[in-house]
Design a protein around this motif. Sequence first.
Motif, PDB file in Angstrom:
ATOM      1  N   TRP A  17       0.862  -1.191   0.000  1.00  0.00           N
ATOM      2  CA  TRP A  17       0.000   0.000   0.000  1.00  0.00           C
ATOM      3  C   TRP A  17       0.894   1.235   0.000  1.00  0.00           C
ATOM      4  CZ3 TRP A  17      -4.801   0.022  -1.476  1.00  0.00           C
ATOM      5  CH2 TRP A  17      -5.525   1.216  -1.359  1.00  0.00           C
ATOM      6  N   GLY A  18       1.044   1.859  -1.132  1.00  0.00           N
ATOM      7  CA  GLY A  18       1.853   3.074  -1.244  1.00  0.00           C
ATOM      8  C   GLY A  18       3.135   2.835  -2.013  1.00  0.00           C
ATOM      9  N   ARG A 188      -4.852   2.284  -7.144  1.00  0.00           N
ATOM     10  CA  ARG A 188      -3.718   3.138  -7.535  1.00  0.00           C
ATOM     11  C   ARG A 188      -3.942   4.574  -7.032  1.00  0.00           C
ATOM     12  NH1 ARG A 188      -0.311   2.964 -13.034  1.00  0.00           N
ATOM     13  NH2 ARG A 188       0.388   1.132 -11.910  1.00  0.00           N
ATOM     14  N   ASP A 189      -5.120   5.130  -7.301  1.00  0.00           N
ATOM     15  CA  ASP A 189      -5.426   6.493  -6.835  1.00  0.00           C
ATOM     16  C   ASP A 189      -5.454   6.534  -5.311  1.00  0.00           C
ATOM     17  OD1 ASP A 189      -5.595   7.344  -9.413  1.00  0.00           O
ATOM     18  OD2 ASP A 189      -7.768   7.069  -9.553  1.00  0.00           O
ATOM     19  N   ILE A 193      -2.844   8.726  -2.415  1.00  0.00           N
ATOM     20  CA  ILE A 193      -3.279   9.748  -1.447  1.00  0.00           C
ATOM     21  C   ILE A 193      -2.393   9.719  -0.199  1.00  0.00           C
ATOM     22  CG2 ILE A 193      -5.220  10.457   0.053  1.00  0.00           C
ATOM     23  CD1 ILE A 193      -7.101   9.437  -2.155  1.00  0.00           C
ATOM     24  N   LEU A 194      -1.800   8.558   0.072  1.00  0.00           N
ATOM     25  CA  LEU A 194      -0.945   8.407   1.257  1.00  0.00           C
ATOM     26  C   LEU A 194       0.223   9.405   1.269  1.00  0.00           C
ATOM     27  CD1 LEU A 194      -0.796   6.648   3.787  1.00  0.00           C
ATOM     28  CD2 LEU A 194       0.558   4.991   2.496  1.00  0.00           C
ATOM     29  N   THR A 195       0.653   9.845   0.097  1.00  0.00           N
ATOM     30  CA  THR A 195       1.762  10.813   0.062  1.00  0.00           C
ATOM     31  C   THR A 195       1.372  12.139   0.741  1.00  0.00           C
ATOM     32  OG1 THR A 195       1.067  11.296  -2.190  1.00  0.00           O
ATOM     33  CG2 THR A 195       3.094  10.038  -1.950  1.00  0.00           C
ATOM     34  N   ASP A 196       0.052  12.403   0.855  1.00  0.00           N
ATOM     35  CA  ASP A 196      -0.391  13.621   1.557  1.00  0.00           C
ATOM     36  C   ASP A 196      -0.345  13.450   3.073  1.00  0.00           C
ATOM     37  OD1 ASP A 196      -0.947  14.571  -0.952  1.00  0.00           O
ATOM     38  OD2 ASP A 196      -3.098  14.105  -0.856  1.00  0.00           O
ATOM     39  N   PHE A 197      -0.017  12.245   3.561  1.00  0.00           N
ATOM     40  CA  PHE A 197      -0.041  11.965   5.001  1.00  0.00           C
ATOM     41  C   PHE A 197       1.302  11.358   5.425  1.00  0.00           C
ATOM     42  CE2 PHE A 197      -4.375  11.791   3.446  1.00  0.00           C
ATOM     43  CZ  PHE A 197      -5.143  12.394   4.432  1.00  0.00           C
ATOM     44  N   GLU A 203       4.384   5.479   9.793  1.00  0.00           N
ATOM     45  CA  GLU A 203       3.846   4.468  10.725  1.00  0.00           C
ATOM     46  C   GLU A 203       3.568   3.168   9.971  1.00  0.00           C
ATOM     47  OE1 GLU A 203       0.197   5.594  12.772  1.00  0.00           O
ATOM     48  OE2 GLU A 203       1.134   7.513  13.270  1.00  0.00           O
ATOM     49  N   TRP A 204       2.999   3.328   8.774  1.00  0.00           N
ATOM     50  CA  TRP A 204       2.644   2.153   7.957  1.00  0.00           C
ATOM     51  C   TRP A 204       3.885   1.348   7.563  1.00  0.00           C
ATOM     52  CZ3 TRP A 204      -0.762  -1.279   6.972  1.00  0.00           C
ATOM     53  CH2 TRP A 204      -0.714  -2.033   5.807  1.00  0.00           C
ATOM     54  N   ILE A 205       4.954   2.051   7.221  1.00  0.00           N
ATOM     55  CA  ILE A 205       6.193   1.359   6.833  1.00  0.00           C
ATOM     56  C   ILE A 205       6.729   0.547   8.016  1.00  0.00           C
ATOM     57  CG2 ILE A 205       8.610   1.714   6.129  1.00  0.00           C
ATOM     58  CD1 ILE A 205       7.618   4.160   4.504  1.00  0.00           C
ATOM     59  N   THR A 206       6.761   1.173   9.206  1.00  0.00           N
ATOM     60  CA  THR A 206       7.280   0.485  10.392  1.00  0.00           C
ATOM     61  C   THR A 206       6.423  -0.739  10.720  1.00  0.00           C
ATOM     62  OG1 THR A 206       7.948   2.642  11.188  1.00  0.00           O
ATOM     63  CG2 THR A 206       7.969   0.875  12.808  1.00  0.00           C
ATOM     64  N   LEU A 207       5.116  -0.527  10.701  1.00  0.00           N
ATOM     65  CA  LEU A 207       4.197  -1.613  11.029  1.00  0.00           C
ATOM     66  C   LEU A 207       4.315  -2.780  10.042  1.00  0.00           C
ATOM     67  CD1 LEU A 207       1.399  -1.937  12.850  1.00  0.00           C
ATOM     68  CD2 LEU A 207       0.403  -1.790  10.584  1.00  0.00           C
TER      69      LEU A 207
END
Length: 315
Positions: A17-18, A188-189, A193-197, A203-207
């Motif tokens: 995801w991302g 894909r879209d 959106i994750l780039t805005d957060f 956090e997502w990468i670590t998890l």
Amino acid sequence: MKKTARSHINIALIKYWGKKDKTLNLPLTSSVSLTLDQFYTTTTVEYKKGLTEDHLYIDGRFITGDELKRVSNFMDEIRKRYNIPYYALIDSYNYVPKKAGIASSSSAFSALALAATEAFGVHLSQKELSSLARLGSGSASRSIISGFAIWHEGDSHESSYAESFYDYNDVAVIIAFVDKNEKKVGSRDAMNILTDFPELKNEWITLTNDHLERIKLGFINQDFNIIGTTLESHAIKMHELIEKTGITYLTDKSREIIQYTHALREKGYPVYVSMDAGPNVKIFTKKSSIKDVLPLYQKITEVVVCNKGKGAYLI
Ligand code: 2P0
């Protein structure tokens, strides 16, 4: 100058995801998947001298616009890399409910990568083919591989590819259909959106890296409970993340099936949920438990049982 390839969908246990690079389609993290035996795409590519552009048919329908553009861009990449001087006639059939969170782009770009190279006599290694399929769609890199696969995030075209992961034999997946209609926001879209957060992204990468280590141990120890609890928490966390970015894929019915699965687990059934960019729920269970578990899901919704499937192949 004509070849036909088939490729099956895969379901991620550790999700992608991302992206960290949109041009090379490099993911933020590595991911782990299981290629299934049930849903697939069959694609024929024929290079033709007279054509002035690619002609694309999907399920017998002549395709124009954005869908053609995405495929043609991918074909341009293949033409450039392997010096192919022709446009192609591409005829593709999906035996997959399209865009309903059953990952049709994984089987589609995996089959296309294989057919488009072989049709010009370009024989790639599995690793090269996986990197190539990734350029079409990230999850397609994993559909090249049979059974369980790990897609290494990498930091270049060559180092971002999928290969076989540890195995677990006694596995089956029940797809519990909630809704087969096209989803509102494509993955894909949605993932972009994750780039805005940036904080959520980190956090997502670590998890995800933590979940990846945990699931590896589950496979090494052949512990289905660790594999199952990890893939389930991972999927639930991904949906929490997606909801924080303003998109909701799960419906009340998805949530009912998730609760139902938790209740079954308390009764001792080996069932764990995973959901992708859509409302359908995939239940990871043991092949040896299917006869007990399947009737319990058939009571509540339409289901399909999937086993481990093959990677992409020529037909
Ligand atoms: C996955 N998904 O790991 C995750 C979980 C959806 C949810 O891979 O932009 O269609 O073409 O690289 O491969 C769907 O993303 O995205 C996906 P692109 P893709 O299975």
